[in-house]
Design a protein around this motif. Structure first.
Motif, PDB file in Angstrom:
ATOM      1  N   UNK A 125       2.249   6.727  -6.758  1.00 43.60           N
ATOM      2  CA  UNK A 125       1.212   7.652  -7.260  1.00 43.60           C
ATOM      3  C   UNK A 125       1.380   9.070  -6.712  1.00 43.60           C
ATOM      4  N   UNK A 183      -9.909  -4.911 -15.121  1.00 36.66           N
ATOM      5  CA  UNK A 183      -9.422  -3.814 -15.968  1.00 36.66           C
ATOM      6  C   UNK A 183      -9.927  -2.465 -15.444  1.00 36.66           C
ATOM      7  N   UNK A 201      -8.347  -1.607 -11.839  1.00 36.50           N
ATOM      8  CA  UNK A 201      -6.953  -1.115 -11.877  1.00 36.50           C
ATOM      9  C   UNK A 201      -6.871   0.263 -12.547  1.00 36.50           C
ATOM     10  N   UNK A 202      -7.701   0.442 -13.585  1.00 40.95           N
ATOM     11  CA  UNK A 202      -7.697   1.752 -14.270  1.00 40.95           C
ATOM     12  C   UNK A 202      -8.155   2.857 -13.316  1.00 40.95           C
ATOM     13  N   UNK A 249      -3.162  -5.238 -20.426  1.00 42.98           N
ATOM     14  CA  UNK A 249      -4.420  -4.804 -19.794  1.00 42.98           C
ATOM     15  C   UNK A 249      -5.622  -5.135 -20.671  1.00 42.98           C
ATOM     16  N   UNK A 276       0.837  -1.209   0.000  1.00 43.61           N
ATOM     17  CA  UNK A 276       0.000   0.000   0.000  1.00 43.61           C
ATOM     18  C   UNK A 276       0.865   1.250   0.000  1.00 43.61           C
ATOM     19  N   UNK A 309      -7.975  -5.805  -5.778  1.00 44.19           N
ATOM     20  CA  UNK A 309      -6.881  -5.132  -6.511  1.00 44.19           C
ATOM     21  C   UNK A 309      -5.630  -6.012  -6.499  1.00 44.19           C
ATOM     22  N   UNK A 324      -2.517  -9.714 -13.832  1.00 42.14           N
ATOM     23  CA  UNK A 324      -1.810  -8.934 -14.856  1.00 42.14           C
ATOM     24  C   UNK A 324      -0.366  -9.388 -14.983  1.00 42.14           C
ATOM     25  N   UNK A 325       0.259  -9.611 -13.847  1.00 43.26           N
ATOM     26  CA  UNK A 325       1.660 -10.078 -13.857  1.00 43.26           C
ATOM     27  C   UNK A 325       1.759 -11.437 -14.550  1.00 43.26           C
ATOM     28  N   UNK A 331      -3.811  -7.511  -9.849  1.00 40.03           N
ATOM     29  CA  UNK A 331      -2.404  -7.239 -10.180  1.00 40.03           C
ATOM     30  C   UNK A 331      -1.654  -8.546 -10.442  1.00 40.03           C
ATOM     31  N   UNK A 383      -9.330  -3.585  -1.890  1.00 41.25           N
ATOM     32  CA  UNK A 383      -7.894  -3.821  -1.685  1.00 41.25           C
ATOM     33  C   UNK A 383      -7.546  -5.273  -2.035  1.00 41.25           C
ATOM     34  N   UNK A 389       7.271  -9.875 -18.972  1.00 39.42           N
ATOM     35  CA  UNK A 389       7.594  -9.597 -17.577  1.00 39.42           C
ATOM     36  C   UNK A 389       9.083  -9.720 -17.311  1.00 39.42           C
ATOM     37  N   UNK A 443       2.574  -3.296 -21.192  1.00 36.63           N
ATOM     38  CA  UNK A 443       1.645  -3.481 -20.068  1.00 36.63           C
ATOM     39  C   UNK A 443       0.234  -3.040 -20.463  1.00 36.63           C
ATOM     40  N   UNK A 444       0.169  -1.960 -21.236  1.00 30.43           N
ATOM     41  CA  UNK A 444      -1.142  -1.497 -21.711  1.00 30.43           C
ATOM     42  C   UNK A 444      -1.793  -2.572 -22.574  1.00 30.43           C
ATOM     43  N   UNK A 497       2.015   1.551 -17.146  1.00 26.14           N
ATOM     44  CA  UNK A 497       1.339   0.760 -18.187  1.00 26.14           C
ATOM     45  C   UNK A 497      -0.171   0.864 -18.060  1.00 26.14           C
ATOM     46  N   UNK A 498      -0.664   0.808 -16.814  1.00 24.23           N
ATOM     47  CA  UNK A 498      -2.121   0.920 -16.614  1.00 24.23           C
ATOM     48  C   UNK A 498      -2.609   2.312 -17.018  1.00 24.23           C
ATOM     49  N   UNK A 499      -1.808   3.299 -16.689  1.00 29.24           N
ATOM     50  CA  UNK A 499      -2.179   4.676 -17.083  1.00 29.24           C
ATOM     51  C   UNK A 499      -2.205   4.814 -18.601  1.00 29.24           C
ATOM     52  N   UNK A 500      -1.232   4.228 -19.206  1.00 27.79           N
ATOM     53  CA  UNK A 500      -1.180   4.315 -20.669  1.00 27.79           C
ATOM     54  C   UNK A 500      -2.413   3.647 -21.274  1.00 27.79           C
ATOM     55  N   UNK A 501      -2.767   2.522 -20.679  1.00 21.39           N
ATOM     56  CA  UNK A 501      -3.980   1.834 -21.152  1.00 21.39           C
ATOM     57  C   UNK A 501      -5.200   2.760 -21.007  1.00 21.39           C
ATOM     58  N   UNK A 541      -7.990   2.871 -10.140  1.00 22.70           N
ATOM     59  CA  UNK A 541      -7.037   3.095  -9.045  1.00 22.70           C
ATOM     60  C   UNK A 541      -5.748   3.766  -9.534  1.00 22.70           C
ATOM     61  N   UNK A 542      -5.166   3.241 -10.590  1.00 21.56           N
ATOM     62  CA  UNK A 542      -3.862   3.761 -11.024  1.00 21.56           C
ATOM     63  C   UNK A 542      -3.959   4.954 -11.980  1.00 21.56           C
TER      64      UNK A 542
END
Lengths: 341, 196
Positions: A21, B141, B144-145, B133, A14, B173, B180-181, B177, B170, B190, B129-130, A55-59, B147-148
């Protein structure tokens, strides 16, 4: 993550996420940076988390960009259609205005234009009683009868000398408009002598393409001097002649003066009592010419031959004969139309 | 029923719509700034397509900032957007020409600062990574979007996605993750990532 058994803050996922972030205060960030300064595995954890977050942001960005492009395409398309609709509406308005203007200039809707084209002509049966003959030419008559749609009827009418009498809305309008202007002298429907009431003069309406019209006027006579030969003499000579055909054209050919005997007046016109010094006159317009027919026995052929158009304006016509001057007040628009044509 | 709101200017309206998550705000601000940014990019060796791309990306960066609560309005939105567009075009041109990023005129518009994450977004790895996703199913999807990318808190996500509470988010999430990994590992992407 531990290095030689030491616990680091990067063991808390966390806290790592919040660090990545940027959700920590600057002081806290600085403190955490100091703590992992010598911890390479900690830095690797941070780097991996940062790559995943990036990567998630880019997505997220890519998806939103695609959505935005779709929206913009739709927006442009709808704008294009709205422009098309606006264009279509503008075209409809322009066409409507065009039709309106066309009607104003060429249709029955507008008074002045119609007034300039009252659709009245004077026709008669073949002469059997010495009455007025105003023959239409054959072409006009044929076209009118074709418009009536019956060749058989046409032949029949020719044989019997019967005119088709029609009256359109435009004529009615013209008559309504003329009447007050000429103080009741216009050839209103009931004033027209017809075959039915014994006269040979029929007032009928031409087809719209025929630009003829007629109106009764009263000419006011002013004597300008005696000449050789009394008026009585002239009168008798005129009366005895039966039919006078003397014609005088003005210098520009625009006004034609004719003369008829009083007895040739239609019965209803003849019945009307006129003060002395007034002449019953029929004013006709035939295309671009004004034809003035004087019904008076004091005028003879020679007078007509010497007639001079002294004045012709929008509302006034003055005809000078050798010993008299006749003044007419023209209905509004009569002279204008001949000029415009 | 939505209340009728009246805004003093277009900026206030756009910001309100963005805060509400209404993507129409993007179209509005795009239209408002298209001419200026198109002119800027084309005057600086870019094509019209480049300009469109820069503008779209800039608008989305503004959206990110507003949605994450990191946007503080100190000037007009157009001013901020122009600064972002200059920065974005500078990086794009650098990549095109393979030359160091050069700053455009140092004027009042250069107030836009990029975070460390922003710097990483354009990397090849983030592109991998995108793509991964895209293979991740729902609700991972979206979760995570949110949150991040949109930087919503776990409480907000719980409310938006209908989870029981923040603890559930939590836990979910963490699971997402890991999924995704796994996708990244299976696709061989990876390998390049730093291993813990």
């Amino acid at each position: 993550m531990s290095e030689q058994g030491k616990k680091y803050w990067t063991d808390d996922p966390e806290l790592v996420e919040r660090y990545i972030l940027g959700k920590l205060s600057p002081e806290e960030m600085e403190r955490l940076d100091r703590e992992i300064a010598g911890c390479e595995p900690c830095k690797a954890i941070i780097a991996r988390e940062a790559e995943i977050a990036a990567g998630i942001r880019r997505h997220g960005r890519d998806r939103m960009k695609a959505d935005l492009r779709k929206k913009l395409r739709r927006d442009r398309a709808s704008q294009f259609y709205s422009y098309q609709y606006i264009g279509l509406a503008a075209a409809v308005v322009v066409i409507a205005i065009g039709i309106g203007l066309y009607q104003i200039w060429f249709s029955d809707l507008v008074a002045p234009k119609q007034f300039q084209h009252p659709q009245i002509i004077i026709t008669s049966k073949p002469d059997t009683s010495g009455n007025i003959r105003e023959q239409q030419n054959d072409a006009e008559r044929d076209s009118k009868q074709i418009a009536e749609g019956s060749a058989v009827q046409k032949k029949s009418e020719r044989r019997e000398g019967i005119r088709i009498e029609r009256q359109s809305a435009s004529q009615k309008f013209a008559e309504r408009t003329v009447e007050p202007t000429v103080s009741g002298n216009a050839p209103a429907k009931n004033d027209h002598p017809s075959v039915a009431d014994g006269g040979s003069v029929a007032v009928s309406e031409a087809l719209p393409e025929n630009h003829s019209a007629a109106v009764w006027l009263i000419g006011n006579v002013v004597m300008i001097g005696e000449r050789a030969g009394s008026s009585m003499e002239k009168s008798s000579r005129s009366s005895s002649s039966g039919e006078m055909t003397a014609v005088k054209k003005s210098s520009d050919g625009k006004v034609i003066v004719r003369h008829r005997a009083v007895k040739e007046l239609p019965s209803d016109r003849a019945a009307a009592s006129r003060a002395s010094g007034q002449i019953e006159t029929l004013l006709e317009r035939n295309d671009d010419k004004l034809v003035l027919t004087l019904f008076d026995d004091s005028v003879n052929e020679s007078d007509v031959q010497q007639a001079v158009i002294e004045s012709l304006s929008d509302d006034l016509l003055v005809v000078a004969l050798p010993n008299q001057r006749i003044t007419y007040h023209l209905p509004s628009g009569w002279n204008q139309s001949s000029r415009s044509r | 029923m939505k209340p009728n709101l009246f805004f003093l200017n277009d900026d206030a309206k756009i910001l309100h719509l963005m805060e509400q998550g209404d993507e129409e705000a993007l179209v509005m601000i795009y239209r408002q700034n298209r001419k200026a940014i198109l002119s800027f990019v084309t005057r600086n060796s870019g094509s019209e397509d480049d300009a469109e791309d820069v503008l779209q990306e800039s608008v989305i960066i503004l959206w990110e900032r507003v949605r994450s609560g990191r946007f503080e309005q100190s000037a007009k939105l157009s001013t901020f957007l122009f600064a972002v567009a200059k920065n974005v075009w500078s990086r794009k041109r650098m990549r095109k020409l393979r030359e160091p990023a050069s700053e455009f005129d140092n004027d009042q518009f250069d107030s836009y600062e990029r975070s460390a994450l922003d710097e990483m977004i354009d990397s090849e790895r983030s592109e991998h990574i995108a793509n991964a996703m895209e293979q991740l199913g729902e609700p991972c999807r979206t979760l995570l979007t949110l949150y991040y990318w949109e930087e919503h808190s776990q409480e907000e996500i719980a409310a938006e996605m209908g989870f029981a509470n923040a603890a559930t988010v939590k836990s979910k999430k963490y699971t997402c993750k890991k999924m995704l990994e796994k996708i990244l590992k299976e696709s061989g992407m990876y390998v390049g990532l730093a291993q813990s």
